[in-house]
Scaffold this motif. Structure first.
Motif, PDB file in Angstrom:
ATOM      1  N   MET A   1      48.515 -13.269 -55.349  1.00 16.52           N
ATOM      2  CA  MET A   1      48.097 -13.004 -53.981  1.00 16.52           C
ATOM      3  C   MET A   1      46.607 -13.240 -53.770  1.00 16.52           C
ATOM      4  SD  MET A   1      50.362 -12.407 -51.972  1.00 16.52           S
ATOM      5  CE  MET A   1      51.784 -11.616 -51.421  1.00 16.52           C
ATOM      6  N   ALA A   2      45.782 -12.879 -54.781  1.00 16.98           N
ATOM      7  CA  ALA A   2      44.346 -13.081 -54.640  1.00 16.98           C
ATOM      8  C   ALA A   2      44.042 -14.567 -54.495  1.00 16.98           C
ATOM      9  CB  ALA A   2      43.601 -12.485 -55.830  1.00 16.98           C
ATOM     10  N   GLY A   3      44.788 -15.414 -55.223  1.00 14.15           N
ATOM     11  CA  GLY A   3      44.603 -16.856 -55.117  1.00 14.15           C
ATOM     12  C   GLY A   3      44.945 -17.369 -53.732  1.00 14.15           C
ATOM     13  N   ASP A   4      46.004 -16.818 -53.129  1.00  9.15           N
ATOM     14  CA  ASP A   4      46.388 -17.227 -51.774  1.00  9.15           C
ATOM     15  C   ASP A   4      45.302 -16.860 -50.767  1.00  9.15           C
ATOM     16  OD1 ASP A   4      48.763 -18.256 -52.678  1.00  9.15           O
ATOM     17  OD2 ASP A   4      49.928 -16.466 -52.176  1.00  9.15           O
ATOM     18  N   ARG A   5      44.740 -15.663 -50.913  1.00  3.31           N
ATOM     19  CA  ARG A   5      43.666 -15.238 -49.994  1.00  3.31           C
ATOM     20  C   ARG A   5      42.440 -16.135 -50.170  1.00  3.31           C
ATOM     21  NH1 ARG A   5      44.735  -9.504 -51.434  1.00  3.31           N
ATOM     22  NH2 ARG A   5      42.862  -9.722 -52.684  1.00  3.31           N
ATOM     23  N   HIS A   6      42.173 -16.498 -51.430  1.00  2.00           N
ATOM     24  CA  HIS A   6      41.026 -17.364 -51.721  1.00  2.00           C
ATOM     25  C   HIS A   6      41.190 -18.728 -51.043  1.00  2.00           C
ATOM     26  CE1 HIS A   6      37.995 -19.619 -53.939  1.00  2.00           C
ATOM     27  NE2 HIS A   6      38.941 -20.447 -54.344  1.00  2.00           N
ATOM     28  N   THR A   7      42.357 -19.348 -51.197  1.00  4.79           N
ATOM     29  CA  THR A   7      42.565 -20.676 -50.612  1.00  4.79           C
ATOM     30  C   THR A   7      42.632 -20.613 -49.086  1.00  4.79           C
ATOM     31  OG1 THR A   7      44.959 -20.529 -50.923  1.00  4.79           O
ATOM     32  CG2 THR A   7      43.692 -21.602 -52.671  1.00  4.79           C
ATOM     33  N   GLU A   8      43.182 -19.538 -48.551  1.00  2.77           N
ATOM     34  CA  GLU A   8      43.201 -19.376 -47.088  1.00  2.77           C
ATOM     35  C   GLU A   8      41.787 -19.208 -46.549  1.00  2.77           C
ATOM     36  OE1 GLU A   8      45.588 -19.594 -44.799  1.00  2.77           O
ATOM     37  OE2 GLU A   8      47.164 -19.967 -46.252  1.00  2.77           O
ATOM     38  N   ALA A   9      40.961 -18.440 -47.268  1.00  2.11           N
ATOM     39  CA  ALA A   9      39.567 -18.241 -46.846  1.00  2.11           C
ATOM     40  C   ALA A   9      38.798 -19.565 -46.897  1.00  2.11           C
ATOM     41  CB  ALA A   9      38.894 -17.189 -47.721  1.00  2.11           C
ATOM     42  N   LEU A  10      39.022 -20.350 -47.955  1.00  2.00           N
ATOM     43  CA  LEU A  10      38.377 -21.667 -48.045  1.00  2.00           C
ATOM     44  C   LEU A  10      38.791 -22.552 -46.874  1.00  2.00           C
ATOM     45  CD1 LEU A  10      38.594 -22.687 -51.814  1.00  2.00           C
ATOM     46  CD2 LEU A  10      36.534 -22.271 -50.481  1.00  2.00           C
ATOM     47  N   ALA A  11      40.075 -22.545 -46.567  1.00  2.00           N
ATOM     48  CA  ALA A  11      40.570 -23.357 -45.454  1.00  2.00           C
ATOM     49  C   ALA A  11      39.908 -22.936 -44.138  1.00  2.00           C
ATOM     50  CB  ALA A  11      42.089 -23.259 -45.357  1.00  2.00           C
ATOM     51  N   GLN A  12      39.740 -21.647 -43.928  1.00  2.00           N
ATOM     52  CA  GLN A  12      39.120 -21.171 -42.687  1.00  2.00           C
ATOM     53  C   GLN A  12      37.638 -21.536 -42.613  1.00  2.00           C
ATOM     54  OE1 GLN A  12      40.590 -20.026 -39.929  1.00  2.00           O
ATOM     55  NE2 GLN A  12      42.441 -20.553 -41.051  1.00  2.00           N
ATOM     56  N   ILE A  13      36.937 -21.467 -43.752  1.00  2.00           N
ATOM     57  CA  ILE A  13      35.525 -21.857 -43.782  1.00  2.00           C
ATOM     58  C   ILE A  13      35.392 -23.336 -43.416  1.00  2.00           C
ATOM     59  CG2 ILE A  13      33.559 -22.283 -45.325  1.00  2.00           C
ATOM     60  CD1 ILE A  13      34.410 -19.696 -46.837  1.00  2.00           C
ATOM     61  N   VAL A  14      36.218 -24.173 -44.024  1.00  2.00           N
ATOM     62  CA  VAL A  14      36.149 -25.610 -43.766  1.00  2.00           C
ATOM     63  C   VAL A  14      36.577 -25.928 -42.338  1.00  2.00           C
ATOM     64  CG1 VAL A  14      37.083 -27.860 -44.433  1.00  2.00           C
ATOM     65  CG2 VAL A  14      36.408 -26.220 -46.196  1.00  2.00           C
ATOM     66  N   LEU A  15      37.634 -25.291 -41.854  1.00  2.71           N
ATOM     67  CA  LEU A  15      38.096 -25.505 -40.481  1.00  2.71           C
ATOM     68  C   LEU A  15      36.978 -25.163 -39.493  1.00  2.71           C
ATOM     69  CD1 LEU A  15      40.586 -26.202 -38.696  1.00  2.71           C
ATOM     70  CD2 LEU A  15      41.062 -23.762 -38.653  1.00  2.71           C
ATOM     71  N   ASN A  16      36.321 -24.043 -39.714  1.00  2.00           N
ATOM     72  CA  ASN A  16      35.210 -23.620 -38.864  1.00  2.00           C
ATOM     73  C   ASN A  16      34.078 -24.657 -38.917  1.00  2.00           C
ATOM     74  OD1 ASN A  16      33.590 -21.862 -37.238  1.00  2.00           O
ATOM     75  ND2 ASN A  16      32.561 -21.187 -39.105  1.00  2.00           N
ATOM     76  N   ASN A  17      33.764 -25.158 -40.107  1.00  2.00           N
ATOM     77  CA  ASN A  17      32.707 -26.145 -40.267  1.00  2.00           C
ATOM     78  C   ASN A  17      33.060 -27.451 -39.543  1.00  2.00           C
ATOM     79  OD1 ASN A  17      31.524 -28.540 -42.134  1.00  2.00           O
ATOM     80  ND2 ASN A  17      30.107 -26.799 -42.090  1.00  2.00           N
ATOM     81  N   LEU A  18      34.295 -27.895 -39.681  1.00  2.00           N
ATOM     82  CA  LEU A  18      34.713 -29.140 -39.031  1.00  2.00           C
ATOM     83  C   LEU A  18      34.634 -29.032 -37.510  1.00  2.00           C
ATOM     84  CD1 LEU A  18      37.807 -30.076 -41.215  1.00  2.00           C
ATOM     85  CD2 LEU A  18      35.611 -31.274 -41.148  1.00  2.00           C
ATOM     86  N   GLU A  19      35.133 -27.927 -36.975  1.00  2.00           N
ATOM     87  CA  GLU A  19      35.176 -27.761 -35.518  1.00  2.00           C
ATOM     88  C   GLU A  19      33.803 -27.492 -34.921  1.00  2.00           C
ATOM     89  OE1 GLU A  19      39.688 -26.028 -34.886  1.00  2.00           O
ATOM     90  OE2 GLU A  19      38.058 -24.586 -35.146  1.00  2.00           O
ATOM     91  N   ASN A  20      32.999 -26.639 -35.567  1.00  2.00           N
ATOM     92  CA  ASN A  20      31.750 -26.189 -34.956  1.00  2.00           C
ATOM     93  C   ASN A  20      30.512 -26.969 -35.391  1.00  2.00           C
ATOM     94  OD1 ASN A  20      32.979 -24.059 -33.443  1.00  2.00           O
ATOM     95  ND2 ASN A  20      33.242 -22.988 -35.369  1.00  2.00           N
TER      96      ASN A  20
END
Length: 171
Positions: A1-20
């Protein structure tokens, strides 16, 4: 589960960077059962990559027509990674095996409608040349992923990775 949270957090950081920071539109987190982690796809504000063979063909057509050919953006895959992660070639190959060359296009009329890319009022020879250029956005497009490497301070660095060999670009 910790790995899933880690990859989801990475995806959100990158998504935010791409959009903003980079003005991407239609950026979406893509999850699939056989993918090792979430991947992002979206439409950058300008075209990010031109294959060297396409570049040569485009220059020839532009020279013949004496006008520039508009290079509309095309959707790209983005793989979020952390700088400390160690990925093997087999892990990257597994991602390439699952993905299609082109990401899904919900509201991307530019990906499938090449009529906006080119002016079709010229003679038949030019139409054939332009049709050849259109192939680079479809059947000739190789698989590629934009690697989004996230540092500890949330800085994101992007690199293209291709599935297989691609000859170097000429300047």
């Amino acid at each position: 589960m910790a790995g899933d949270r880690h990859t989801e957090a990475l995806a959100q950081i990158v998504l935010n960077n791409l959009e903003n920071q980079h003005d991407w539109t239609s950026a979406t987190v893509y999850r699939q059962a056989d993918l090792p982690r979430p991947i992002i796809y979206g439409l950058p504000p300008k075209r990010l990559y031109v294959h060297p063979d396409e570049q040569i063909a485009t220059i020839k057509v532009e020279k013949d027509r004496k006008e520039r050919i508009v290079q509309l953006p095309e959707p790209e895959w983005v793989l979020p990674l952390h700088l400390a992660e160690k990925w093997s070639p087999s892990q990257f190959a597994a991602v390439f095996d699952v993905l299609d060359a082109l990401p899904p296009s919900d509201e991307d009329p530019q990906a499938g409608d090449d009529s906006r890319d080119y002016d079709d009022d010229d003679d038949n020879d030019n139409d054939k040349e332009l049709a050849q250029l259109r192939l680079w956005r479809g059947p000739k497009r190789g698989k590629r992923i934009l690697l989004a490497t996230v540092q500890d301070d949330s800085t994101v660095t992007y690199y293209f990775m291709h599935d297989g060999l691609v000859k170097p670009r000429q300047n």
